[in-house]
Design an enzyme around this catalytic site. Structure first.
Site, PDB file in Angstrom:
ATOM      1  N   ASP A 194      39.935  33.271  49.137  1.00 27.06           N
ATOM      2  CA  ASP A 194      40.434  35.007  48.936  1.00 27.06           C
ATOM      3  C   ASP A 194      39.346  35.825  48.202  1.00 27.06           C
ATOM      4  O   ASP A 194      39.086  36.266  48.186  1.00 27.06           O
ATOM      5  CB  ASP A 194      41.435  35.127  47.243  1.00 27.06           C
ATOM      6  CG  ASP A 194      42.591  34.440  48.562  1.00 27.06           C
ATOM      7  OD1 ASP A 194      42.763  34.960  49.517  1.00 27.06           O
ATOM      8  OD2 ASP A 194      43.180  33.630  47.659  1.00 27.06           O
ATOM      9  N   GLY A 195      38.137  34.348  47.850  1.00 21.22           N
ATOM     10  CA  GLY A 195      36.724  35.509  47.029  1.00 21.22           C
ATOM     11  C   GLY A 195      36.299  35.855  47.905  1.00 21.22           C
ATOM     12  O   GLY A 195      35.422  37.410  48.280  1.00 21.22           O
ATOM     13  N   ASN A 199      42.018  43.358  45.029  1.00 20.56           N
ATOM     14  CA  ASN A 199      42.365  43.101  43.684  1.00 20.56           C
ATOM     15  C   ASN A 199      42.561  44.030  42.469  1.00 20.56           C
ATOM     16  O   ASN A 199      44.259  43.771  41.830  1.00 20.56           O
ATOM     17  CB  ASN A 199      42.028  41.323  43.015  1.00 20.56           C
ATOM     18  CG  ASN A 199      42.976  40.316  44.205  1.00 20.56           C
ATOM     19  OD1 ASN A 199      43.886  40.745  44.890  1.00 20.56           O
ATOM     20  ND2 ASN A 199      42.505  38.931  43.623  1.00 20.56           N
ATOM     21  N   ASP A 200      41.655  43.681  40.820  1.00 20.50           N
ATOM     22  CA  ASP A 200      41.454  44.490  39.799  1.00 20.50           C
ATOM     23  C   ASP A 200      40.373  45.022  39.603  1.00 20.50           C
ATOM     24  O   ASP A 200      39.426  44.500  39.709  1.00 20.50           O
ATOM     25  CB  ASP A 200      42.237  44.138  38.725  1.00 20.50           C
ATOM     26  CG  ASP A 200      41.911  42.008  38.882  1.00 20.50           C
ATOM     27  OD1 ASP A 200      40.651  42.134  39.118  1.00 20.50           O
ATOM     28  OD2 ASP A 200      42.470  40.857  39.526  1.00 20.50           O
ATOM     29  N   ARG A 246      44.317  47.332  21.059  1.00 15.14           N
ATOM     30  CA  ARG A 246      43.218  46.161  20.433  1.00 15.14           C
ATOM     31  C   ARG A 246      43.815  44.247  20.460  1.00 15.14           C
ATOM     32  O   ARG A 246      44.362  44.418  20.822  1.00 15.14           O
ATOM     33  CB  ARG A 246      43.468  45.918  19.280  1.00 15.14           C
ATOM     34  CG  ARG A 246      42.293  45.209  17.755  1.00 15.14           C
ATOM     35  CD  ARG A 246      42.037  45.382  16.638  1.00 15.14           C
ATOM     36  NE  ARG A 246      41.550  44.273  16.374  1.00 15.14           N
ATOM     37  CZ  ARG A 246      41.062  44.174  14.975  1.00 15.14           C
ATOM     38  NH1 ARG A 246      41.839  44.569  13.821  1.00 15.14           N
ATOM     39  NH2 ARG A 246      40.683  42.880  14.774  1.00 15.14           N
ATOM     40  N   ASP A 256      42.142  40.957  24.051  1.00 15.15           N
ATOM     41  CA  ASP A 256      41.523  40.193  24.483  1.00 15.15           C
ATOM     42  C   ASP A 256      40.533  41.376  25.684  1.00 15.15           C
ATOM     43  O   ASP A 256      39.570  41.127  26.597  1.00 15.15           O
ATOM     44  CB  ASP A 256      41.514  39.289  25.325  1.00 15.15           C
ATOM     45  CG  ASP A 256      41.428  38.521  24.438  1.00 15.15           C
ATOM     46  OD1 ASP A 256      41.144  38.803  22.943  1.00 15.15           O
ATOM     47  OD2 ASP A 256      41.698  37.293  24.442  1.00 15.15           O
TER      48      ASP A 256
END
EC number: 2.7.1.23
Length: 316
Positions: free
Chosen positions: A67-68, A160-161, A190, A192
């Site tokens: 996929d990458g 993807n994102d 607030r 990650d």
């Protein structure tokens, strides 16, 4: 589909992908195609060079990898409407790829020549980093324009994102991000970080962050906080035409890193912002399966079967 010119892109660190690339090139040349092969990986990006030096765009890009590798190809080829045929060779989950077995024999090329395939259009996102001062924004408040090429540090695309996380090496910090949707501030998150995902990416990082699974036939944007420190910061799904602006909050050392499809893009300082919206173009994905099922893919890749593991499904 014409196959006069074909690019064969293979995963850089995969010997099986390299072998399959040589075989694909041999079969395509036997059909009279002009073939260009190139490897692609985390440290190898062939697309700027190919797009700059090739006199004509290809009729098809065959992508051999996981996929990458497909995501990297889509970010550069989608704007040119180049169809992508992706095949899982050396990859892992392979959500976006065909099984390697489709390469057995030369039937695959005849099917393409005979138009025995479907074309899936996958929504993409564009991020634009605005580094102007408050005074400059007041003088020219018009939205940033979407360019036709990803040619600088301020414009990025993703299939993807996109996600934003704190950028510090010495500690594992949280960050505070202000989220503005269509000109209205809706949350100060607030935690990650924050994920902005397409339906294609909804089965990836956004899903791990508690987001929903969206069928790729839907155009929408998933906005998913990463480990928020407030129960009121929840995942939302917004229309594809929404304009999202993310502002890093805090002192000057609270820098934020922007990522696209798992690849680092750039760093934002407090006072700068990132504008994310639907890209004008879609990724064109060649689909060879005669009866494709998104739900079957999700079930097999994510082991999402529920009670089907304990009982046979009904015939109703």
């Amino acid at each position: 589909m014409r196959l006069d010119r074909v690019w064969v892109i293979y995963r850089a660190d995969s010997q099986p992908a390299q072998r399959e690339a040589r075989q694909c090139a041999k079969e395509l040349k036997a059909l009279g195609s002009e073939v260009t092969t190139a490897m692609s990986g985390a440290r190898v990006n062939p697309f700027p060079g190919l797009l700059a030096t090739q006199e004509q765009l290809p009729d098809l890009a065959v992508v051999l990898g996981g996929d990458g590798t497909v995501l990297g190809a889509a970010r550069h080829l989608a704007v040119h409407d180049i169809p992508i045929l992706s095949i899982n060779v050396g990859g892992h989950l392979g959500f976006l790829t065909h099984d390697r077995r489709v390469l057995r024999g030369d039937e695959i090329w005849q099917r393409l020549l005979n138009d025995q395939y479907a074309m899936e259009r996958r929504m993409m996102l564009q991020a634009m980093v605005d580094r102007r001062s408050a005074e400059e924004r007041a003088d020219a408040p018009t939205p940033l324009q979407q360019p036709d090429v990803e040619d600088d540090d301020e414009h990025h695309w993703a299939l993807n994102d996109f996600y934003l996380r704190a950028y510090r090496d010495e500690i594992s910090p949280t960050c505070t991000l202000e989220l503005e949707i269509d000109g209205e501030v809706v949350d100060q998150i607030r935690g990650d970080g924050l994920i902005l995902s397409t339906p294609t990416g909804s089965t990836g990082y956004a899903l791990a962050a508690g987001g929903p699974i969206l069928h790729p036939g839907i155009d929408a944007i998933v906005v998913a906080p990463i480990c928020p420190m407030s129960l009121s910061s929840r995942t939302v799904v917004v229309p594809p035409r929404a304009r999202l602006v993310i502002w890093p909050l805090g002192a000057g050392d609270h820098r934020i890193k922007l990522w696209k499809d798992g690849v680092g893009c750039t760093v934002l300082e407090p006072g700068e912002c990132c504008v994310v919206q639907q890209a004008r173009h879609h990724a064109q994905m060649v689909q060879l399966n005669q009866s494709p099922s998104y739900y079957r893919t999700v079930a097999s890749k994510l082991h999402w079967a529920g009670s089907l593991t304990a009982a046979q499904p009904s015939h109703n």
